[in-house]
Design an enzyme around this catalytic site. Sequence first.
Site, mmCIF file in Angstrom:
data_model
loop_
_atom_site.group_PDB
_atom_site.id
_atom_site.type_symbol
_atom_site.label_atom_id
_atom_site.label_comp_id
_atom_site.label_asym_id
_atom_site.label_seq_id
_atom_site.Cartn_x
_atom_site.Cartn_y
_atom_site.Cartn_z
ATOM 1 N N HIS A 1 -1.279 -0.845 -2.846
ATOM 2 C CA HIS A 1 -2.151 -1.808 -2.177
ATOM 3 C C HIS A 1 -2.638 -2.893 -3.137
ATOM 4 C CE1 HIS A 1 -4.694 -3.288 1.030
ATOM 5 N NE2 HIS A 1 -5.742 -3.273 0.219
ATOM 6 N N GLY A 2 -2.999 -2.491 -4.346
ATOM 7 C CA GLY A 2 -3.472 -3.485 -5.307
ATOM 8 C C GLY A 2 -2.396 -4.487 -5.669
ATOM 9 N N ILE A 3 -1.187 -3.988 -5.908
ATOM 10 C CA ILE A 3 -0.079 -4.875 -6.255
ATOM 11 C C ILE A 3 0.242 -5.819 -5.108
ATOM 12 C CG2 ILE A 3 2.391 -4.940 -6.802
ATOM 13 C CD1 ILE A 3 2.020 -2.273 -8.237
ATOM 14 N N GLY A 4 0.324 -5.264 -3.888
ATOM 15 C CA GLY A 4 0.652 -6.083 -2.730
ATOM 16 C C GLY A 4 -0.388 -7.152 -2.461
ATOM 17 N N HIS B 1 22.525 11.035 -29.580
ATOM 18 C CA HIS B 1 22.337 12.461 -29.824
ATOM 19 C C HIS B 1 20.911 12.754 -30.250
ATOM 20 C CE1 HIS B 1 26.908 12.692 -30.611
ATOM 21 N NE2 HIS B 1 26.635 13.101 -29.390
ATOM 22 N N ASP C 1 -11.109 3.851 2.559
ATOM 23 C CA ASP C 1 -9.799 3.265 2.814
ATOM 24 C C ASP C 1 -9.626 2.006 1.977
ATOM 25 O OD1 ASP C 1 -7.290 2.948 4.532
ATOM 26 O OD2 ASP C 1 -8.317 1.023 4.807
ATOM 27 N N SER D 1 0.417 -4.009 4.788
ATOM 28 C CA SER D 1 -0.735 -4.902 4.666
ATOM 29 C C SER D 1 -0.287 -6.347 4.502
ATOM 30 C CB SER D 1 -1.623 -4.485 3.494
ATOM 31 O OG SER D 1 -0.979 -4.687 2.256
ATOM 32 N N GLY E 1 -0.629 -3.837 14.156
ATOM 33 C CA GLY E 1 -0.677 -2.570 13.439
ATOM 34 C C GLY E 1 -0.925 -1.358 14.309
ATOM 35 N N ARG F 1 0.739 6.014 6.335
ATOM 36 C CA ARG F 1 1.210 7.013 5.369
ATOM 37 C C ARG F 1 0.114 7.989 4.980
ATOM 38 N NH1 ARG F 1 4.767 3.263 1.177
ATOM 39 N NH2 ARG F 1 6.367 2.655 2.645
#
Length: 576
Positions: free
Chosen positions: A397-400, A217, A552, A441, A482, A539
């Site tokens: 992109h950075g994580i991948g 609550h 990019d 990527s 791609g 995307r």
Amino acid sequence: MTRLVNNPADFPAELVEGFIESNSRYVRKVFGGVVRGTESRPGKVAVISGGGTGHYPGFLGWVGTGLLDGAVTGNIFSSPSASQACSVARAADQGGGVIIAFLNYAGDVLHFGQAAERLRADGLEVRTCVITDDVASATTENHAKRRGIAGGLAVLKVTAAAAEAGLDIDEVVRVFNNVNDRTRTFGAAFSGCTLPGADHPLFEVPEGKIGVGLGVHGEAGIYETDLGTADDVAKLLVDKLLEDVPANPGKRVIAVLNGLGSAKYEELFVTYHSVNVRLKAAGLDVVDGEVGEFMTSLDMGGVSLSLIWLDDEIEKYWFAPCDTPAVQRSPMTANQLPADRIFNTAAEPLKVHTRGGNQSCTAAAFISVGLSRVRDLIAENAEMLGDLDAIAGDGDHGIGMTRGSHAAAEAVQWLVSEGAGAQTALVGAGDRWSEQAGGASGALWGAALTAAGNALGDDALPDAAAQSRAIRAFVASIIQLGGASIGDKTMVDAQVPFADAFELAVAHGASASDAWKVAAKTSKDAADATAALVPLIGRARVLAERSVGSADPGAISFSMIVSEIAELHAASVARK
């Protein structure tokens, strides 16, 4: 905070109306709440519950066959009135008596108790049962004084299944007491919740801290501690619950990990994995696990863990069928696979089928060092690459790239230790990069590294000309898979100029080291120039104009990588 609000004062009533309208096959409206929209067996014991709104799926979402016969709805975090409870109880009654089961809060105790007295005066057989699962709210010795929180779902599910099975009211109350005594819950919050129309939360948790022992609550925790990892939070929850086990607990439990409103399901699954590991390490058999939002507190950030220690009766009723808007359990129609049926759950192991030639093995060792440097470079710049990608993309992109480069570096290090040549090293790197990075990527880098490795082979000397062919194969693979072209604002805009410059330098007699240096500079200039382009593929195309002025991310990460490899070549030549 809650943003989709009309008049804040009307919020509770409007949410109930919307729930009823969207779940007409399950519920019918009565004064004070809802009852089942399906017929029940005459003479059945009715089980109703309720409380303040703001806890969905509790309590409205639990009304249906096999679970609640009705739910009473109050204002946000406020007990419903006795007259509301009487109305729902009368509508739910099938002639077998009514059990009003509710969480142990002062307003609920008063109003539901008053309702029970009114109903008894009218000749209805009524019992009140109080849910007391929250270990943070009172000691073991004062179990009856504890609040009810997310473990209430398990208590109500088992109790309602007993009523559905035809037990009389005394027996259903006995089942309630049994499962309530064997249910424990403990929770922690990262942030408070904000009432509809309010501009600040009911309580705040300092950044980097976690409030331990919350209520539902809007009550703050009983103390604060540092917010660690999912493993740390799981340890906190499990350790506390294992300090407070019921009498004759046995080893079989149900574990319910509950999100309090704004914890993401992905976070809940990560945390549940840690919980499950710790429960098994404690010697418990986790018979069933549930992860989701079962008892929320508007937008509160946090989790709670409920453990239900099973006996044969509780287990039978827990797995009994039910069909409600928020909880469905169908009868098992197919046999479970045998316990000894094991599937492969790991990636295909890396292999070195044939040892590479000496010169190719030396090149593979160089590739391993290069990928290790790339891994470190990407890790240092992951946030920048993610931010750049988020301008017009999904920000991953950075994580991948971090995941892919880390997996590739680790794979090649092992392959080199096993005598891999350049081809085997790069193909292994491509496999692991693709598996771990995910996304477009990840697939492109995985295929490109494989193509480059196939162009080099495991025996031949990877001289400047061979490297030029491998680079061209790398880029051709990206383009073929791609579908991008120069000018589409993708990594291809940095890769094609790189391959062209490298090929031209080698044709003019440049060494591999010099060709890498020249081509890397060309790639960086080309990557920077993508800032002026409008994306025509992927995307980013949807938010094309937003990306103008920003380079990019794929082109930038590629140019960073080849610049790092160029520096490694230069350092290698200098050492000689």
